[in-house]
Scaffold this active site. Structure first.
Site, mmCIF file in Angstrom:
data_model
loop_
_atom_site.group_PDB
_atom_site.id
_atom_site.type_symbol
_atom_site.label_atom_id
_atom_site.label_comp_id
_atom_site.label_asym_id
_atom_site.label_seq_id
_atom_site.Cartn_x
_atom_site.Cartn_y
_atom_site.Cartn_z
ATOM 1 N N LYS A 172 -53.531 -13.119 -1.053
ATOM 2 C CA LYS A 172 -53.427 -11.649 -1.047
ATOM 3 C C LYS A 172 -54.133 -11.125 -2.291
ATOM 4 C CE LYS A 172 -51.070 -8.810 1.698
ATOM 5 N NZ LYS A 172 -51.275 -8.928 3.162
ATOM 6 N N THR A 174 -49.913 -14.139 4.097
ATOM 7 C CA THR A 174 -50.332 -13.408 2.892
ATOM 8 C C THR A 174 -49.327 -12.297 2.579
ATOM 9 O OG1 THR A 174 -51.783 -11.840 4.031
ATOM 10 C CG2 THR A 174 -52.764 -13.934 3.358
ATOM 11 N N HIS A 177 -48.377 7.515 -8.566
ATOM 12 C CA HIS A 177 -47.028 7.087 -8.186
ATOM 13 C C HIS A 177 -46.784 5.604 -8.472
ATOM 14 C CE1 HIS A 177 -46.780 10.967 -6.299
ATOM 15 N NE2 HIS A 177 -47.799 10.696 -5.506
HETATM 16 O O1 LIG Z 1 -43.624 16.246 -10.197
HETATM 17 C C1 LIG Z 1 -43.864 16.286 -8.980
HETATM 18 N N1 LIG Z 1 -44.429 17.380 -8.442
HETATM 19 C C2 LIG Z 1 -44.723 17.478 -7.105
HETATM 20 O O2 LIG Z 1 -45.259 18.515 -6.638
HETATM 21 C C3 LIG Z 1 -44.410 16.379 -6.303
HETATM 22 N N2 LIG Z 1 -44.560 16.129 -4.985
HETATM 23 C C4 LIG Z 1 -44.080 14.881 -4.765
HETATM 24 O O3 LIG Z 1 -44.084 14.305 -3.657
HETATM 25 N N3 LIG Z 1 -43.635 14.328 -5.923
HETATM 26 C C5 LIG Z 1 -43.818 15.238 -6.898
HETATM 27 N N4 LIG Z 1 -43.563 15.201 -8.215
#
Ligand SMILES: O=c1[nH]c(=O)c2[nH]c(=O)[nH]c2[nH]1
Length: 294
Positions: A12, A57, A253
């Site tokens: 992977k 994998t 994220h």
């Molecule tokens: O700080 C954030 N603002 C957003 O507008 C947003 N939208 C989201 O999905 N997560 C977050 N986090």
């Protein structure tokens, strides 16, 4: 006629993860990009289409997260890679050799006023300083200074709650998450500072201070939006020659992982860059005209 199969392996690639070790209020964080490759007695998969005994994998990917979670003490990238490589060979009888390649991102703990920040990190060597200047025949000079690719991350003191919920919303509300962004910021000078370097330094530390808060304890962020506004506000407060600030902040994220049913313990995250949130705004002193996004 059967042909020879002198080489075969499967693995992977680009399994990106964040690992946080929490020592009271002081957090240690690494981001790894992991590639696995297994040599194994799996000729029958190629010759006969039989997958018996094959370590998928997808299983390899899950194992990356599991082994990262098992590293209960802060460890080096080499120690992690050794643990992972040994796991594959010692667990699966058909695997004769494992190859693990890991890249570690240069996240460095931020030093704030000479103190190491409890949970704030910046990516080394990525930031670019920018200057946009116009000058016209009437002698009008406009200077917009800025920076881009300033990557900042904090392992706590961030949440996101109270947003609209409908049939399209699955995001859980959280009051503790990793917040990471690669900041682009420009600010336009109404008056030219006597020293552009000093004004730049003041602007950059205003951004960092508002994102991370004090070295001990940090500052809570209820959203990227609120933090962005406070970064711009701090810049306008500390750089009196500036009149307007543009900020763009992707929300990069880090998604909690529960590898194979194990409990997420604020420790292992899937590190992502796409898709990402994207938040931007212009903040001006009252009566000032916002400058265009450059
Ligand atoms: O700080 C954030 N603002 C957003 O507008 C947003 N939208 C989201 O999905 N997560 C977050 N986090």
């Amino acid at each position: 006629m059967a042909y020879a199969l002198p080489l075969h392996q499967h693995g992977k690639s680009k399994v990106r993860l964040g690992r946080v070790w929490r020592d009271g209020n002081v957090h240690h964080m690494v981001e790894w990009n992991v590639n696995t490759m297994l040599e194994s007695d799996m000729e029958h998969a190629f010759f006969k289409g039989e997958n018996t005994g094959m370590t998928a994998t997808d299983t390899q990917k899950n194992t990356v997260y599991v082994v990262a979670q098992r590293m209960s003490q802060k460890c080096t990238v080499e120690q992690f890679a050794i643990a992972l490589a040994q796991h594959f060979v010692l667990t699966y009888p058909l695997v004769s050799k494992s190859k693990v390649y890991v890249e570690q991102k240069p996240w460095n703990r931020v030093q704030m006023g000479g103190l190491p920040h409890d949970h704030g990190y910046a990516l080394a060597g990525t930031e670019v300083r920018t200057a946009y200047v116009t000058y016209d025949k009437a002698g009008k000079l406009e200077v917009t200074a800025g920076l881009k690719e300033l990557s900042l991350l904090k392992t706590t003191q961030s949440g996101y709650e109270g947003f609209l919920r409908d049939e399209y919303t699955v995001l859980p509300e959280v009051n503790d998450r990793i917040m990471a962004s690669t900041v682009t910021c420009t600010w336009k000078y109404t008056n030219q500072p006597t020293c552009y370097d000093a004004a730049f330094a003041a602007a950059k530390s205003a951004l960092l201070d508002a994102f991370l808060g004090p070295a001990k304890g940090g500052v809570y962020s209820p959203s990227v939006q609120y933090t962005l506004y406070n970064m711009a506000k701090n810049l306008l407060d500390r750089v009196p020659q500036s009149e307007s600030v543009f900020l763009n902040m992707p929300n990069l994220h880090f998604i909690p992982v529960n590898p194979v049913g194990s409990k997420f313990n604020n420790d292992v995250y899937v590190a992502t860059s796409e898709p990402h949130g994207n938040i931007e705004a212009v903040v001006t002193r009252r009566g000032m005209i916002p400058h265009a996004k450059l």
